[in-house]
Design an enzyme around this catalytic site. Structure first.
Site, PDB file in Angstrom:
ATOM      1  CG  HIS A  51      11.390 -21.152  14.609  1.00 39.13           C
ATOM      2  ND1 HIS A  51      11.200 -21.014  13.259  1.00 39.13           N
ATOM      3  CD2 HIS A  51      11.092 -19.947  15.140  1.00 39.13           C
ATOM      4  CE1 HIS A  51      10.824 -19.773  12.992  1.00 39.13           C
ATOM      5  NE2 HIS A  51      10.741 -19.112  14.117  1.00 39.13           N
ATOM      6  NE  ARG A  76      -2.488  -0.559   3.519  1.00 39.10           N
ATOM      7  CZ  ARG A  76      -3.209  -0.630   4.612  1.00 39.10           C
ATOM      8  NH1 ARG A  76      -4.513  -0.656   4.532  1.00 39.10           N
ATOM      9  NH2 ARG A  76      -2.644  -0.669   5.794  1.00 39.10           N
ATOM     10  CE  LYS A 128      10.856 -12.956  22.430  1.00 43.88           C
ATOM     11  NZ  LYS A 128      11.907 -12.872  21.409  1.00 43.88           N
TER      12      LYS A 128
HETATM   13  P1  NAD Z   1       5.524  -4.691   8.522  1.00 45.72           P
HETATM   14  O1  NAD Z   1       4.370  -4.206   9.303  1.00 45.72           O
HETATM   15  O2  NAD Z   1       6.859  -4.071   8.732  1.00 45.72           O
HETATM   16  O3  NAD Z   1       5.194  -4.535   6.971  1.00 45.72           O
HETATM   17  C1  NAD Z   1       3.947  -4.867   6.435  1.00 45.72           C
HETATM   18  C2  NAD Z   1       3.948  -4.617   4.946  1.00 45.72           C
HETATM   19  O4  NAD Z   1       2.649  -4.970   4.463  1.00 45.72           O
HETATM   20  C3  NAD Z   1       4.184  -3.154   4.522  1.00 45.72           C
HETATM   21  O5  NAD Z   1       4.924  -3.155   3.330  1.00 45.72           O
HETATM   22  C4  NAD Z   1       2.770  -2.649   4.242  1.00 45.72           C
HETATM   23  O6  NAD Z   1       2.721  -1.605   3.281  1.00 45.72           O
HETATM   24  C5  NAD Z   1       2.143  -3.890   3.660  1.00 45.72           C
HETATM   25  N1  NAD Z   1       0.676  -3.884   3.776  1.00 45.72           N
HETATM   26  C6  NAD Z   1      -0.072  -3.709   4.892  1.00 45.72           C
HETATM   27  N2  NAD Z   1      -1.390  -3.766   4.579  1.00 45.72           N
HETATM   28  C7  NAD Z   1      -1.453  -3.995   3.249  1.00 45.72           C
HETATM   29  C8  NAD Z   1      -2.511  -4.163   2.324  1.00 45.72           C
HETATM   30  N3  NAD Z   1      -3.787  -4.106   2.709  1.00 45.72           N
HETATM   31  N4  NAD Z   1      -2.209  -4.402   1.037  1.00 45.72           N
HETATM   32  C9  NAD Z   1      -0.926  -4.459   0.617  1.00 45.72           C
HETATM   33  N5  NAD Z   1       0.121  -4.311   1.439  1.00 45.72           N
HETATM   34  C10 NAD Z   1      -0.140  -4.080   2.735  1.00 45.72           C
HETATM   35  O7  NAD Z   1       5.569  -6.258   8.743  1.00 45.72           O
HETATM   36  P2  NAD Z   1       6.844  -7.233   8.659  1.00 45.72           P
HETATM   37  O8  NAD Z   1       7.563  -7.195   9.952  1.00 45.72           O
HETATM   38  O9  NAD Z   1       7.623  -6.967   7.426  1.00 45.72           O
HETATM   39  O10 NAD Z   1       6.149  -8.668   8.600  1.00 45.72           O
HETATM   40  C11 NAD Z   1       5.515  -9.161   7.427  1.00 45.72           C
HETATM   41  C12 NAD Z   1       5.109 -10.614   7.665  1.00 45.72           C
HETATM   42  O11 NAD Z   1       6.269 -11.388   7.931  1.00 45.72           O
HETATM   43  C13 NAD Z   1       4.185 -10.819   8.868  1.00 45.72           C
HETATM   44  O12 NAD Z   1       3.330 -11.897   8.598  1.00 45.72           O
HETATM   45  C14 NAD Z   1       5.141 -11.198   9.977  1.00 45.72           C
HETATM   46  O13 NAD Z   1       4.524 -11.988  10.967  1.00 45.72           O
HETATM   47  C15 NAD Z   1       6.131 -12.022   9.198  1.00 45.72           C
HETATM   48  N6  NAD Z   1       7.453 -12.107   9.802  1.00 45.72           N
HETATM   49  C16 NAD Z   1       8.195 -10.986  10.019  1.00 45.72           C
HETATM   50  C17 NAD Z   1       9.453 -11.101  10.572  1.00 45.72           C
HETATM   51  C18 NAD Z   1      10.323  -9.889  10.786  1.00 45.72           C
HETATM   52  O14 NAD Z   1      11.458 -10.070  11.197  1.00 45.72           O
HETATM   53  N7  NAD Z   1       9.852  -8.696  10.530  1.00 45.72           N
HETATM   54  C19 NAD Z   1       9.977 -12.361  10.920  1.00 45.72           C
HETATM   55  C20 NAD Z   1       9.203 -13.497  10.684  1.00 45.72           C
HETATM   56  C21 NAD Z   1       7.953 -13.350  10.122  1.00 45.72           C
END
Ligand code: NAD
Length: 483
Positions: free
Chosen positions: A239, A51, A330
């Protein structure tokens, strides 16, 4: 030793959530590293989709920042510039209909298409549906989904059903980045590539197994997410379960996706329910420097565990009677992840009680310093009779396998390349995930029904006292948590 790079077919990778934390920290830098390694075809495209308004040049600037921050040491200006030529951006709302036609125009036919769902799981269904509806998914398409895969069995099933509506199981790649770690794969190489270990890999020779995943950090900025999850859901169900499966599974007939995943599934299904007295939950207390768990999550009455330890049993012929001790938490003493296979004592000591007795321990270390050591018993050097001591045979990959740690691919980059190749061996199948929830759900339900309050533990400790007792009671002890 320089790692061999096998080029992959031309591909387009769309990262939904391409501006998010995961994309910035892992996915984009990982792709860059594969590019530098020479694995990326010239015409590969990486398309961020999220978005918010952004054009290609703004997205490239964001990507460059991410690479410079998280891309490792080998970040030359020239490589960055050439990589960024492959990077594009499209505004798409997973819940809306705008942007999809434009995204479709960017995807030429006849190439591998990977759609990485790096967004909240609540959007997975909407994305899958729109990929079909707008004709983006073709025969060479696959989707990659991130953790958490469900919150419990019910929600994981619902997620599986909704994805299966639009994609076949062999098009769905459920990522568990632990499976992408070099050491985890090496565990399979060591077990099934040598004559030495497999004959001893059973209850007759193995006394017990310990799996430890310890972190020094608290829940930090993830407090609101973590508090709804806890250590059992966040670490054990996924994990640690995967690690346990690779340790305990029978040798698959071939190193192929379903052969491996069938064997892992059998392990999960063979796990006994864990009685309450074999389970310890903890929560870190605050000290002068760091806040307590409850302060971190801003809920003074939170009962979520930041630590869990348990004793599991795999009830089959191979493992009957061999405990698997698991602990994760943790704010512990050090950051370390390891699996220790502790073998039984030699049946008889010819050296007498004074010589001391030692056990063989195979330690598979995931972090830090990925590698394996095998403790063997040798004679203490020098005069003074026969006294025995432990000496580790050391195989630390960073030193032994590659002079340059930058060349050992990170778990994410390896797994993304497996997606492009269409190799699902290191990804979780839907039934595996459901079976894992089916094992953890009753434990969670039971402690919730009891109103169980986690035991406090000090920051920098090894968890609550009862976790130590879990092994002491059995006449065993945890390995020290060392970074
Ligand atoms: P974040 O909140 O940093 O990013 C979310 C992304 O989704 C952004 O790019 C946002 O623009 C986009 N987004 C949100 N709503 C949207 C919509 N309606 N349409 C299109 N795009 C949309 O989240 P993140 O930390 O990057 O995590 C993403 C996924 O990965 C999650 O499922 C999270 O659980 C998983 N995850 C993240 C990590 C991590 O280290 N950040 C690790 C393991 C798993």
């Amino acid at each position: 030793m320089v790692s061999r790079v096998i080029p992959v077919d031309p591909f387009d990778l769309v990262i939904f959530g391409g501006t998010g934390d995961l994309a910035r920290r892992k996915i984009l830098p990982g792709l860059f590293r594969r590019f530098v390694a020479g694995q990326m075809p010239d015409d590969a495209q990486i398309i961020g989709a999220a978005r918010g308004d952004m054009d290609d040049s703004e997205y490239r600037a964001m990507t460059e920042d991410a690479i410079r921050e998280f891309g490792g040491r080998k970040v030359s200006d020239d490589a960055v510039a050439r990589f960024l030529e492959r990077v594009h951006f499209t505004t798409v709302d997973a819940m809306g209909d705008e942007g999809w036609a434009k995204l479709a125009e960017k995807l030429p036919p006849g190439r591998v298409r990977a759609f990485y769902f790096s967004v909240a799981p609540s959007l997975f269904g909407a994305l899958a549906e729109r990929l079909r509806h707008f004709g983006l998914a073709d025969a060479a398409s696959r989707i990659v989904v991130e953790k958490p895969f469900g919150h419990d069995l019910h929600s994981a099933r619902a997620l599986n059903r909704v994805l299966e509506e639009y994609f076949a199981e062999d098009e769905i790649y459920r990522i568990d980045h632990y499976l992408g770690k070099e050491t985890v794969q090496n565990l399979m190489a060591v077990r099934f590539g040598n004559m030495l270990f497999e004959p001893l890999w059973n209850a007759q020779y193995v006394d017990h197994i310990q799996i430890t995943v310890a972190e020094t950090v608290g829940v930090g900025g993830r407090g609101s997410y973590y508090d709804k999850s806890g250590a059992m859901r966040d670490m054990v169900q996924n994990h640690i379960m995967q690690l346990l499966c690779l340790i305990a599974m029978e040798p698959p007939a071939r190193f192929e996706p379903d052969a491996v995943r069938d064997e892992k599934l059998k392990v999960i299904r063979a796990l006994d329910p864990v009685p309450a007295h074999h389970l310890v939950r903890g929560q870190y207390s605050g000290n002068g420097t760091h806040p307590s768990y409850c302060d971190d999550v801003e809920d003074p009455r939170s009962r979520t565990e930041s630590f869990v330890a348990l004793r599991a049993h795999v009830s089959n012929w191979r493992w009957a009677g061999t405990p698997f001790y698991i602990r994760t938490g943790k704010r512990l003493r050090a950051r370390t992840s390891e699996i220790a296979v502790v073998f039984k004592d030699a049946p008889h000591s010819i050296f007498g009680a004074d010589a001391g007795r030692h056990r063989n321990v195979l330690v598979i270390r995931l972090q830090p310093n990925e590698g394996m050591t095998l403790d063997v018993t040798i004679k203490e050097p020098g005069p003074g009779g026969m006294r025995l001591m432990d000496a580790p045979l050391d195989l630390t990959f960073a030193d032994a396998m590659s002079p340059d740690a930058d060349e050992v691919p990170d778990a994410y980059e390896r797994l993304i390349m497996d997606v492009i190749r269409g190799n699902q061996t290191l990804f979780m199948r839907g039934d595996e995930v459901e079976a894992a929830w089916a094992w953890t759900d009753p434990l969670i339900d039971e402690w919730e029904a009891r109103g169980d309050v986690p035991q406090p533990y000090d920051i920098g400790a090894a968890g609550p006292e009862d976790a130590l007792m879990l092994m002491h009671r059995d006449g065993r002890k945890w390995r020290e948590i060392r970074g």
